[in-house]
Design an enzyme around this catalytic site. Structure first.
Site, PDB file in Angstrom:
ATOM      1  N   ASN A  33       0.902  -1.313  -0.058  1.00  0.00           N
ATOM      2  CA  ASN A  33      -0.034   0.082  -0.045  1.00  0.00           C
ATOM      3  C   ASN A  33       1.040   1.411  -0.054  1.00  0.00           C
ATOM      4  O   ASN A  33       1.955   1.140   0.745  1.00  0.00           O
ATOM      5  CB  ASN A  33      -1.013  -0.196   1.252  1.00  0.00           C
ATOM      6  CG  ASN A  33      -2.170   1.063   1.404  1.00  0.00           C
ATOM      7  OD1 ASN A  33      -2.863   0.755   0.389  1.00  0.00           O
ATOM      8  ND2 ASN A  33      -1.714   2.087   2.121  1.00  0.00           N
ATOM      9  N   LYS A  76      -8.143   3.649  -5.906  1.00  0.00           N
ATOM     10  CA  LYS A  76      -9.349   4.377  -6.253  1.00  0.00           C
ATOM     11  C   LYS A  76      -9.305   4.586  -7.922  1.00  0.00           C
ATOM     12  O   LYS A  76      -7.997   4.590  -8.491  1.00  0.00           O
ATOM     13  CB  LYS A  76      -8.981   5.890  -5.771  1.00  0.00           C
ATOM     14  CG  LYS A  76     -10.043   7.042  -5.806  1.00  0.00           C
ATOM     15  CD  LYS A  76      -9.529   8.077  -4.955  1.00  0.00           C
ATOM     16  CE  LYS A  76     -10.422   9.047  -5.396  1.00  0.00           C
ATOM     17  NZ  LYS A  76     -11.084   9.904  -4.219  1.00  0.00           N
ATOM     18  N   SER A 129     -17.806  -6.526  -7.163  1.00  0.00           N
ATOM     19  CA  SER A 129     -19.215  -6.125  -6.227  1.00  0.00           C
ATOM     20  C   SER A 129     -19.472  -6.714  -5.043  1.00  0.00           C
ATOM     21  O   SER A 129     -19.318  -8.021  -5.058  1.00  0.00           O
ATOM     22  CB  SER A 129     -20.379  -5.737  -7.207  1.00  0.00           C
ATOM     23  OG  SER A 129     -21.349  -5.351  -6.264  1.00  0.00           O
ATOM     24  N   LYS A 184     -19.764  -4.097 -14.830  1.00  0.00           N
ATOM     25  CA  LYS A 184     -19.873  -3.568 -13.436  1.00  0.00           C
ATOM     26  C   LYS A 184     -20.719  -2.016 -13.674  1.00  0.00           C
ATOM     27  O   LYS A 184     -21.232  -1.841 -12.601  1.00  0.00           O
ATOM     28  CB  LYS A 184     -18.243  -3.343 -13.013  1.00  0.00           C
ATOM     29  CG  LYS A 184     -18.354  -2.800 -11.442  1.00  0.00           C
ATOM     30  CD  LYS A 184     -19.093  -3.415 -10.554  1.00  0.00           C
ATOM     31  CE  LYS A 184     -18.761  -3.200  -9.027  1.00  0.00           C
ATOM     32  NZ  LYS A 184     -18.822  -2.040  -8.585  1.00  0.00           N
ATOM     33  N   HIS A 187     -24.000  -2.873 -13.704  1.00  0.00           N
ATOM     34  CA  HIS A 187     -24.668  -3.265 -12.395  1.00  0.00           C
ATOM     35  C   HIS A 187     -24.766  -1.993 -11.499  1.00  0.00           C
ATOM     36  O   HIS A 187     -25.777  -1.983 -10.850  1.00  0.00           O
ATOM     37  CB  HIS A 187     -23.516  -4.071 -11.808  1.00  0.00           C
ATOM     38  CG  HIS A 187     -23.400  -4.302 -10.319  1.00  0.00           C
ATOM     39  ND1 HIS A 187     -23.133  -3.435  -9.473  1.00  0.00           N
ATOM     40  CD2 HIS A 187     -23.842  -5.489  -9.730  1.00  0.00           C
ATOM     41  CE1 HIS A 187     -23.448  -3.953  -8.321  1.00  0.00           C
ATOM     42  NE2 HIS A 187     -23.809  -5.093  -8.388  1.00  0.00           N
ATOM     43  N   ASN A 188     -23.897  -1.057 -11.646  1.00  0.00           N
ATOM     44  CA  ASN A 188     -24.080   0.204 -10.713  1.00  0.00           C
ATOM     45  C   ASN A 188     -25.136   0.871 -11.046  1.00  0.00           C
ATOM     46  O   ASN A 188     -25.768   1.551 -10.342  1.00  0.00           O
ATOM     47  CB  ASN A 188     -22.721   0.976 -10.483  1.00  0.00           C
ATOM     48  CG  ASN A 188     -21.466   0.162  -9.768  1.00  0.00           C
ATOM     49  OD1 ASN A 188     -21.588  -1.000  -9.471  1.00  0.00           O
ATOM     50  ND2 ASN A 188     -20.735   1.165  -9.244  1.00  0.00           N
ATOM     51  N   GLU A 191     -28.120  -0.543  -9.729  1.00  0.00           N
ATOM     52  CA  GLU A 191     -28.275  -0.466  -8.285  1.00  0.00           C
ATOM     53  C   GLU A 191     -28.549   1.099  -7.988  1.00  0.00           C
ATOM     54  O   GLU A 191     -29.365   1.320  -6.909  1.00  0.00           O
ATOM     55  CB  GLU A 191     -26.544  -0.352  -7.893  1.00  0.00           C
ATOM     56  CG  GLU A 191     -26.459  -0.246  -6.495  1.00  0.00           C
ATOM     57  CD  GLU A 191     -24.752  -0.300  -6.330  1.00  0.00           C
ATOM     58  OE1 GLU A 191     -24.196  -1.228  -6.576  1.00  0.00           O
ATOM     59  OE2 GLU A 191     -24.294   0.620  -5.633  1.00  0.00           O
ATOM     60  N   LYS A 262     -20.380   8.378  -7.324  1.00  0.00           N
ATOM     61  CA  LYS A 262     -18.861   8.401  -7.672  1.00  0.00           C
ATOM     62  C   LYS A 262     -18.657   8.383  -8.917  1.00  0.00           C
ATOM     63  O   LYS A 262     -17.720   8.383  -9.494  1.00  0.00           O
ATOM     64  CB  LYS A 262     -18.161   7.325  -6.843  1.00  0.00           C
ATOM     65  CG  LYS A 262     -17.887   7.369  -5.361  1.00  0.00           C
ATOM     66  CD  LYS A 262     -16.894   6.486  -4.825  1.00  0.00           C
ATOM     67  CE  LYS A 262     -16.738   6.745  -3.443  1.00  0.00           C
ATOM     68  NZ  LYS A 262     -15.699   5.576  -2.818  1.00  0.00           N
ATOM     69  N   ARG A 289     -30.555  12.013  -7.614  1.00  0.00           N
ATOM     70  CA  ARG A 289     -29.363  12.191  -6.809  1.00  0.00           C
ATOM     71  C   ARG A 289     -28.982  13.641  -6.925  1.00  0.00           C
ATOM     72  O   ARG A 289     -28.420  14.186  -6.035  1.00  0.00           O
ATOM     73  CB  ARG A 289     -28.144  11.452  -7.143  1.00  0.00           C
ATOM     74  CG  ARG A 289     -28.354   9.871  -6.580  1.00  0.00           C
ATOM     75  CD  ARG A 289     -27.199   9.026  -6.173  1.00  0.00           C
ATOM     76  NE  ARG A 289     -27.611   7.734  -6.139  1.00  0.00           N
ATOM     77  CZ  ARG A 289     -26.569   6.746  -5.821  1.00  0.00           C
ATOM     78  NH1 ARG A 289     -25.543   7.124  -5.653  1.00  0.00           N
ATOM     79  NH2 ARG A 289     -26.919   5.535  -5.588  1.00  0.00           N
TER      80      ARG A 289
HETATM   81  P1  NBP Z   1     -10.581   3.778  -2.219  1.00  0.00           P
HETATM   82  O1  NBP Z   1     -11.053   3.741  -3.432  1.00  0.00           O
HETATM   83  O2  NBP Z   1     -10.838   4.690  -1.110  1.00  0.00           O
HETATM   84  O3  NBP Z   1      -9.090   3.619  -2.251  1.00  0.00           O
HETATM   85  C1  NBP Z   1      -8.081   3.525  -1.332  1.00  0.00           C
HETATM   86  C2  NBP Z   1      -6.754   2.775  -1.960  1.00  0.00           C
HETATM   87  O4  NBP Z   1      -6.169   3.622  -2.847  1.00  0.00           O
HETATM   88  C3  NBP Z   1      -5.968   3.168  -0.708  1.00  0.00           C
HETATM   89  O5  NBP Z   1      -5.068   1.823  -0.694  1.00  0.00           O
HETATM   90  C4  NBP Z   1      -4.988   4.312  -1.244  1.00  0.00           C
HETATM   91  O6  NBP Z   1      -3.835   4.255  -0.514  1.00  0.00           O
HETATM   92  C5  NBP Z   1      -4.903   3.953  -2.797  1.00  0.00           C
HETATM   93  N1  NBP Z   1      -4.478   5.302  -3.540  1.00  0.00           N
HETATM   94  C6  NBP Z   1      -4.895   6.264  -3.647  1.00  0.00           C
HETATM   95 BR1  NBP Z   1      -6.612   6.914  -2.798  1.00  0.00          BR
HETATM   96  N2  NBP Z   1      -4.509   7.064  -4.660  1.00  0.00           N
HETATM   97  C7  NBP Z   1      -3.516   6.362  -4.782  1.00  0.00           C
HETATM   98  C8  NBP Z   1      -2.247   6.659  -5.672  1.00  0.00           C
HETATM   99  N3  NBP Z   1      -2.079   7.668  -6.299  1.00  0.00           N
HETATM  100  N4  NBP Z   1      -1.394   5.809  -5.506  1.00  0.00           N
HETATM  101  C9  NBP Z   1      -1.413   4.556  -5.023  1.00  0.00           C
HETATM  102  N5  NBP Z   1      -2.404   4.413  -4.005  1.00  0.00           N
HETATM  103  C10 NBP Z   1      -3.337   5.094  -4.120  1.00  0.00           C
HETATM  104  O7  NBP Z   1     -10.864   2.282  -1.570  1.00  0.00           O
HETATM  105  P2  NBP Z   1     -11.732   1.086  -1.650  1.00  0.00           P
HETATM  106  O8  NBP Z   1     -13.252   1.489  -1.137  1.00  0.00           O
HETATM  107  O9  NBP Z   1     -11.379  -0.003  -1.041  1.00  0.00           O
HETATM  108  O10 NBP Z   1     -12.037   0.962  -3.349  1.00  0.00           O
HETATM  109  C11 NBP Z   1     -11.103   0.505  -4.141  1.00  0.00           C
HETATM  110  C12 NBP Z   1     -11.678   0.333  -5.480  1.00  0.00           C
HETATM  111  O11 NBP Z   1     -12.854  -0.607  -5.350  1.00  0.00           O
HETATM  112  C13 NBP Z   1     -12.121   1.654  -6.038  1.00  0.00           C
HETATM  113  O12 NBP Z   1     -11.934   1.708  -7.567  1.00  0.00           O
HETATM  114  C14 NBP Z   1     -13.857   1.489  -5.801  1.00  0.00           C
HETATM  115  O13 NBP Z   1     -14.631   2.237  -6.683  1.00  0.00           O
HETATM  116  C15 NBP Z   1     -13.792   0.059  -6.014  1.00  0.00           C
HETATM  117  N6  NBP Z   1     -15.155  -0.443  -5.006  1.00  0.00           N
HETATM  118  C16 NBP Z   1     -15.358  -0.013  -3.872  1.00  0.00           C
HETATM  119  C17 NBP Z   1     -16.335  -0.530  -3.247  1.00  0.00           C
HETATM  120  C18 NBP Z   1     -16.650  -0.152  -1.595  1.00  0.00           C
HETATM  121  O14 NBP Z   1     -17.756  -0.678  -1.213  1.00  0.00           O
HETATM  122  N7  NBP Z   1     -16.043   0.472  -1.048  1.00  0.00           N
HETATM  123  C19 NBP Z   1     -17.350  -1.549  -3.850  1.00  0.00           C
HETATM  124  C20 NBP Z   1     -16.898  -2.041  -5.064  1.00  0.00           C
HETATM  125  C21 NBP Z   1     -15.845  -1.529  -5.843  1.00  0.00           C
HETATM  126  P3  NBP Z   1      -3.279   5.239   0.602  1.00  0.00           P
HETATM  127  O15 NBP Z   1      -3.701   4.233   1.886  1.00  0.00           O
HETATM  128  O16 NBP Z   1      -2.079   5.388   0.664  1.00  0.00           O
HETATM  129  O17 NBP Z   1      -4.147   6.352   0.532  1.00  0.00           O
END
Ligand code: NBP
Length: 475
Positions: A33, A76, A129, A184, A187-188, A191, A262, A289
């Site tokens: 990370n 992200k 998802s 996906k 899907h969203n 949703e 988003k 929204r």
């Molecule tokens: P986030 O979308 O909030 O991403 C967090 C991660 O991205 C952290 O590990 C962060 O590292 C890293 N990151 C970022 Br922000 N900018 C970065 C960069 N420039 N270089 C390297 N690492 C970077 O987390 P998430 O909610 O787990 O989602 C991950 C993906 O899955 C996204 O695309 C999201 O849309 C998708 N998704 C999310 C969900 C949900 O329910 N949350 C569901 C389905 C899909 P750091 O710790 O160093 O900041």
């Protein structure tokens, strides 16, 4: 520790839980990370016996992986995916596989596949998802990209994915380039639409009929045991029954009414417009929204603009009608999503199997619903089905619910309660089943001001009328 089977970059909510899920299935995982403290905390606090090891840099991660390397990116969507890829790329070799598990735009995925492919690297775009719980215990996985790259990781995906009602894993190879992220995205979009439909019915029940949130929670709970059975209905019941520990009121009533987004819903509508596919229920949900986010303006307007009574009569059958309207609206949302998938598959040459898309949505994902087995069966029985609404069985259920759906739309509009997704669904149904629409007048108007010509019902050819000259056109 021996070399790991798979790498994972990005330990946000999804990344941490997916790493644990993969590890629990016996695959060795190496994680990295950007912010090292997150990795350290994850390794210290969340690992039990899973074979997971941490890396401090992208290069260190690459060195911990067996070859060809397979690395899942869970960061992200957007520039972060490019940044992480650039960081990792010097440490990769031809044949290695990168898998973007975030919500990336399908065009970005196609671009990345092309760029990395030129260097001999293989790139998969895999929509995942199920949120936090799904990532940990079994998500629905929607992969697209080079088929042989999918084959190289399918064992891991199949092991960690949710299981459908028939026990099959909720993952399937969906097609080349951005096919997985496209599915996906849709899907969203679905949703968004289903959540908006639920919110509109909640508004009718609570604000229109004056039912307390707890009673409404019970109704959604009952509905979840029938044909509406789905994850979103189930959690609606749970959310509505949760009290706020500070005020004792239903928690939902103290939550600010501004819905955030988003982008995946907006992308769905944008691509549907580009492809000329009507998805009005999904579109209405995205627009709702946007309107919700205008809280200050709405608050000011609420003091100026009057209309409707904000209450609906509690005549017999009103609740049953609301359930019928919700079911019919939800069907329309899925029908529109499937239509978009069909058109996109043709336009973007994905070769999508619609029955497979429905199959892998039956468990693990946010739009999982009992109805998806009917949708799968409908497209499996007839892959050329012109629209889900005319599928045998589904069309009968829709027709049975049509009177209640229409009565609910009437009540909600009369009360002045906004129901853009429900009314858009009903108009979609009415528009789709109408042989002669008033588009004849539109054509005449276009011909009047722009000489765009029109076609006639009674003979072939293009016609133009000088509408301002003497004769029938003169007013
Ligand atoms: P986030 O979308 O909030 O991403 C967090 C991660 O991205 C952290 O590990 C962060 O590292 C890293 N990151 C970022 Br922000 N900018 C970065 C960069 N420039 N270089 C390297 N690492 C970077 O987390 P998430 O909610 O787990 O989602 C991950 C993906 O899955 C996204 O695309 C999201 O849309 C998708 N998704 C999310 C969900 C949900 O329910 N949350 C569901 C389905 C899909 P750091 O710790 O160093 O900041």
């Amino acid at each position: 520790m021996p070399l790991s089977d798979i790498g994972l970059i990005g330990l946000g909510v999804m990344g941490q839980n997916l790493a644990l899920n993969i590890g629990r299935h016996g695959f060795g995982v190496a994680v990295y990370n950007r912010t090292g403290a997150v990795t350290e905390r994850f390794l210290a606090e969340r690992i039990a016996s899973e074979p997971i090891q941490g890396a401090k840099t992208a290069g260190e991660l690459a060195a911990l992986l067996s070859r060809p390397r397979k690395v899942i990116l869970m960061v992200k969507a957007g520039s972060a995916v490019d940044a992480v890829t650039a960081d990792l790329r010097p440490h990769l070799e031809p044949g290695d596989i990168l898998i973007d598990g975030g919500n990336s735009h399908f065009r970005d995925t196609a671009r990345r596949e092309g760029e990395l492919g030129a260097a001999g690297l293989r790139f998969l775009g895999a929509g995942i998802s199920g949120g936090e719980e799904g990532a940990l215990n079994g998500p629905s996985i929607m992969p697209g990209g080079p088929k042989e790259a999918y084959d190289a990781v399918s064992k891991v995906f199949e092991a960690v994915a949710a299981r459908g009602p028939d026990g099959s894993p909720c993952v399937a190879y969906l097609g080349p380039r951005g096919a997985g992220h496209y599915v996906k995205m849709v899907h969203n979009g679905i949703e968004y639409a289903v959540m908006q439909l639920i919110a509109e019915i909640y508004d009718l029940l609570c604000r229109g009929l004056g039912l307390p949130a707890l009673e409404t929670a019970k109704l959604f709970g009952e509905w979840n045991r029938g044909e509406l059975s789905s994850f979103l209905i189930e959690i609606t019941s749970r959310v509505l029954s949760r009290p706020d520990p500070e005020t004792g009121r239903p928690l939902v009533e103290v939550i600010l009414d501004e819905a955030e987004q988003k982008g995946t819903g907006r992308w769905t509508v944008q691509d549907a417009l580009d492809l000329g596919v009507a998805i009005p229920t999904i579109g209405a949900a995205v627009q709702a929204r946007i309107l919700s986010a205008m809280k200050d303006e709405r608050t000011a307007a609420s003091k100026i603009l009057r209309g409707g009574g904000n209450s609906a009569g509690r005549e017999p059958g009103v609740i049953e009608d609301a359930r019928a309207a919700l079911y019919a609206g939800v069907l329309c949302a899925y029908a529109q999503g499937m239509e978009l998938l069909r058109a996109a598959s043709e336009a973007h040459e994905f070769g999508l199997d619609l029955a497979e898309a429905a199959r892998i949505w039956r468990a693990g994902c946010i739009i999982r619903a009992a109805l998806l087995e009917d949708i799968r069966a409908a497209f499996s029985g007839n892959p050329d089905l012109p629209n889900l609404l005319v599928a045998p069985g589904i069309r009968d259920r829709l027709q049975e619910r049509e009177p209640g759906w229409r009565r609910t739309a009437g009540r909600i509009l009369q009360a002045g309660i906004p129901a853009p997704a429900m009314t858009a669904s009903l108009s979609y149904f009415d528009g789709y089943r109408t042989e002669r629409l008033p588009a004849n007048l539109i054509q005449a108007l276009r011909d009047y001001f722009g000489a765009h010509t029109y076609r006639r019902l009674d003979r072939p050819g293009s016609f133009h009328t000088d509408w301002t000259e003497s004769g029938t056109g003169r007013v």
